[in-house]
Scaffold this motif. Structure first.
Motif, PDB file in Angstrom:
ATOM      1  N   LEU A 447      45.302  24.435  41.548  1.00 51.00           N
ATOM      2  CA  LEU A 447      44.231  25.385  41.205  1.00 51.00           C
ATOM      3  C   LEU A 447      44.698  26.359  40.132  1.00 51.00           C
ATOM      4  O   LEU A 447      43.949  26.681  39.195  1.00 51.00           O
ATOM      5  N   ASN A 458      35.973  23.142  40.390  1.00 48.10           N
ATOM      6  CA  ASN A 458      36.953  22.939  41.460  1.00 48.10           C
ATOM      7  C   ASN A 458      36.273  23.146  42.805  1.00 48.10           C
ATOM      8  O   ASN A 458      35.579  24.144  43.016  1.00 48.10           O
ATOM      9  N   LEU A 460      37.270  23.287  46.813  1.00 49.11           N
ATOM     10  CA  LEU A 460      38.371  23.375  47.778  1.00 49.11           C
ATOM     11  C   LEU A 460      37.833  23.232  49.191  1.00 49.11           C
ATOM     12  O   LEU A 460      36.897  23.941  49.592  1.00 49.11           O
ATOM     13  N   TRP A 480      39.364  34.029  43.283  1.00 44.81           N
ATOM     14  CA  TRP A 480      39.033  32.888  42.437  1.00 44.81           C
ATOM     15  C   TRP A 480      37.586  32.435  42.671  1.00 44.81           C
ATOM     16  O   TRP A 480      36.881  32.071  41.736  1.00 44.81           O
ATOM     17  N   ILE A 486      36.618  28.823  41.267  1.00 48.63           N
ATOM     18  CA  ILE A 486      36.414  27.764  42.250  1.00 48.63           C
ATOM     19  C   ILE A 486      34.906  27.679  42.464  1.00 48.63           C
ATOM     20  O   ILE A 486      34.284  28.638  42.903  1.00 48.63           O
TER      21      ILE A 486
END
Length: 564
Positions: A447, A458, A460, A480, A486
């Motif tokens: 990341l 992204n 997660l 983030w 993210i």
């Protein structure tokens, strides 16, 4: 064989019955002939005893062949029956002490070698497993057929490649007869060590062909394939790491010790106070001299050490002086210092030896591997290490050394090892990162690298026990997410509700989004436990995407795992 044994038993029974019946008729005839003069007289105790002994001896003689065979005969017959009925194999004979090991427990090591190098590694593999108490069998691939693999249980393949991606000569028949189309190997679990040379375009060509054929045939990997470039010692140590996990023996000696560099432990912080799980620590290490380079996805090899108190207790129990200088691995240091990074010999191994004699018996502790959780721009290697304890409650060698015994600023033996199979994609494609527990370490580094490169797509998925105590690197992940670096986050706090929820459940719940991301070219990276997370995530991926597409993702390098 069983039918012959039954017939023999029936014949023996009939013969015995006829013999006893004959004696009965003879006794009755004698009574009739002498009946008139028959008068009872007590023969006395001595004659009664003699008669009883004769009768017992006679019955024993009749029963011996069938019931009172020697113990070894019964063991041998029992093992034959067991082998016939449950596919077992006798693996050891020591006088009357015979052991039977299930064929499913035997690990087969199969090699395909051109120059003999793969065979040497296969032999070392077998030796390591035997040292851990496992039953093994070593075979060249030229003596193996596909049918053999259907009933093999667990197999470790050690294969080389010759020319530009060609199988070794000894594997040509297997390649032609077995690997031209998939077969049914759903009961096989395998590990693969592929040897190659990256100077050739088809690096590890035969190993990769074998891997694709095994997957297409339904075989299940014990762990991800290990590829060795030329004679790369680090990759072979990674193979040994898998052998240690497979045999549940963490002290298997390294075939060749890593060339460690000197690093310092500069930071240690407990990340999960109050957790019902084992303590989990953030660690930071810096090189003692110069600088170091690594990439997201890479690993470190750590040389563990015993706690000083443990070494001193061992010395005291054996009446040895730890301050006496001794020579080991071209260094002359006090015995206590040498023992700190070596396996402590058992008492019967060093009976009658002085300090120098003990030093001659030493064997360096095997390395431990950890995923790097940082980038070089962070100024240090970050590790995420959970304390592990053995059956007796003692701290594990690696985790105990790093999280408790090593003081801040202590010297740490460390070597960076590249892990090209878990490196970040080279482009801005979407990235799905799935992990649990300390598996977050490698995902954190990925990341960081993605964010530094400006790639924001992204997703997660992370799992732990309780949000209140086990949200590792919480502030960072929340920042983030808030900043849009993210795009999506899904958490699975397994014990925050009555029903246990894990990351694979979150992945299945988001089946539609998973399809959308994969259709958009996403890669999937999984990091965490081999036994729980890996198969847990694999199942919804196959259910949602289909077996063929998951296989395609693997072949394209879009489905990667770092599991342990």
């Amino acid at each position: 064989m069983k039918q012959l044994d039954a017939a023999t038993a029936r014949r023996a029974t009939v013969s015995s019955a006829l013999l006893l019946g004959g004696f009965g008729l003879l006794s009755a005839l004698m009574l009739l002939l002498h009946g008139e003069g028959l008068q009872w007289r007590d023969p006395g105790g001595e004659r009664w005893l003699d008669a009883a002994l004769v009768l017992l001896a006679w019955l024993g003689l009749l029963g011996w062949p069938r019931y009172w065979r020697p113990v070894v005969w019964r063991k041998a017959a029992g093992m034959r029956d067991m082998a016939a009925n449950s596919h077992t194999a006798v693996v050891d004979h020591a006088g009357d002490d015979m052991r039977v090991v299930s064929a499913d427990a035997t690990v087969r090591v199969i090699y395909a070698s051109q120059t003999g190098f793969a065979e040497q590694i296969a032999q070392r593999t077998q030796q390591s497993l035997r040292a851990a108490g496992m039953a093994t069998r070593l075979d060249g691939i030229n003596s193996v057929a596909a049918d053999d693999l259907r009933h093999a249980g667990r197999v470790l393949f050690v294969v080389s490649t010759t020319g530009d991606g060609e199988p070794p000569d000894m594997a040509l028949a297997f390649h032609r007869l077995a690997m031209q189309q998939p077969t049914s190997l759903s009961g096989l679990r395998y590990g693969l060590l592929a040897l190659g040379d990256s100077d050739y375009e088809e690096f590890c060509g035969f190993g990769r062909q074998l891997q694709r054929w095994l997957q297409a045939s339904g075989a299940q990997p014990l762990f991800d394939p290990v590829e060795v470039d030329s004679e790369d010692e680090a990759s072979r140590r990674h193979w040994q790491h898998h052998l240690a996990m497979l045999s549940d023996t963490r002290d298997l000696p390294d075939w060749q010790a890593p060339a460690y560099q000197r690093w310092r432990l500069v930071e240690r912080c407990l990340l999960n106070p109050g957790s019902v799980g084992a303590p989990c620590f953030h660690l930071a290490l810096q090189p003692s001299v110069g600088s170091a380079h690594w990439q997201a996805g890479d690993l470190v090899e750590i040389g563990p050490r015993h706690a000083p108190a443990k070494v001193m207790a061992w010395l005291s129990a054996r009446g040895l002086d730890g301050s006496v200088p001794v020579s080991y691995e071209k260094q002359r240091l006090p015995l206590a210092e040498q023992l700190a990074h070596c396996r402590l010999p058992k008492a019967d191994e060093i009976d009658g030896l002085d300090e120098e004699g003990v030093a001659a018996m030493l064997q360096r502790l095997p390395h431990r591997e950890y995923s790097i959780a940082s980038l070089p721009d962070d100024g240090a290697i970050h590790l995420l290490v959970r304390q592990m304890r053995g059956p007796g409650g003692c701290l594990g060698l690696g985790s105990g050394w790093l999280t408790e015994h090593a003081a801040i600023d202590a010297e740490i033996a460390l070597r960076v090892r590249s892990n090209v199979n878990f490196r970040m994609p080279p482009d801005a494609r979407p990235l799905i990162l799935v992990g649990n527990g300390t598996g977050l370490a490698a995902l954190r580094a990925l990341l960081k690298a993605r964010i530094a490169a400006g790639h924001r797509r992204n997703w997660l998925l992370f799992g732990e026990r309780h949000e209140a105590h086990d949200f590792l690197y919480r502030e960072e992940i929340e920042r983030w997410t808030t900043d849009g670096q993210i795009e999506r986050v899904d958490f699975a706090w397994s014990r925050d509700q009555t029903q246990r929820i894990h990351v694979q459940h979150r992945l299945r719940d988001a089946a539609g989004q998973l399809l959308d991301w994969v259709d958009a070219g996403a890669s999937i990276y999984v990091c965490g436990s081999l036994d729980g997370l890996a198969p847990g995530v694999d199942a919804p991926l196959h259910d949602v995407l289909g077996v063929a597409r998951v296989r395609q993702l693997r072949e394209q390098g879009r489905y990667r795992r770092d599991v342990y």
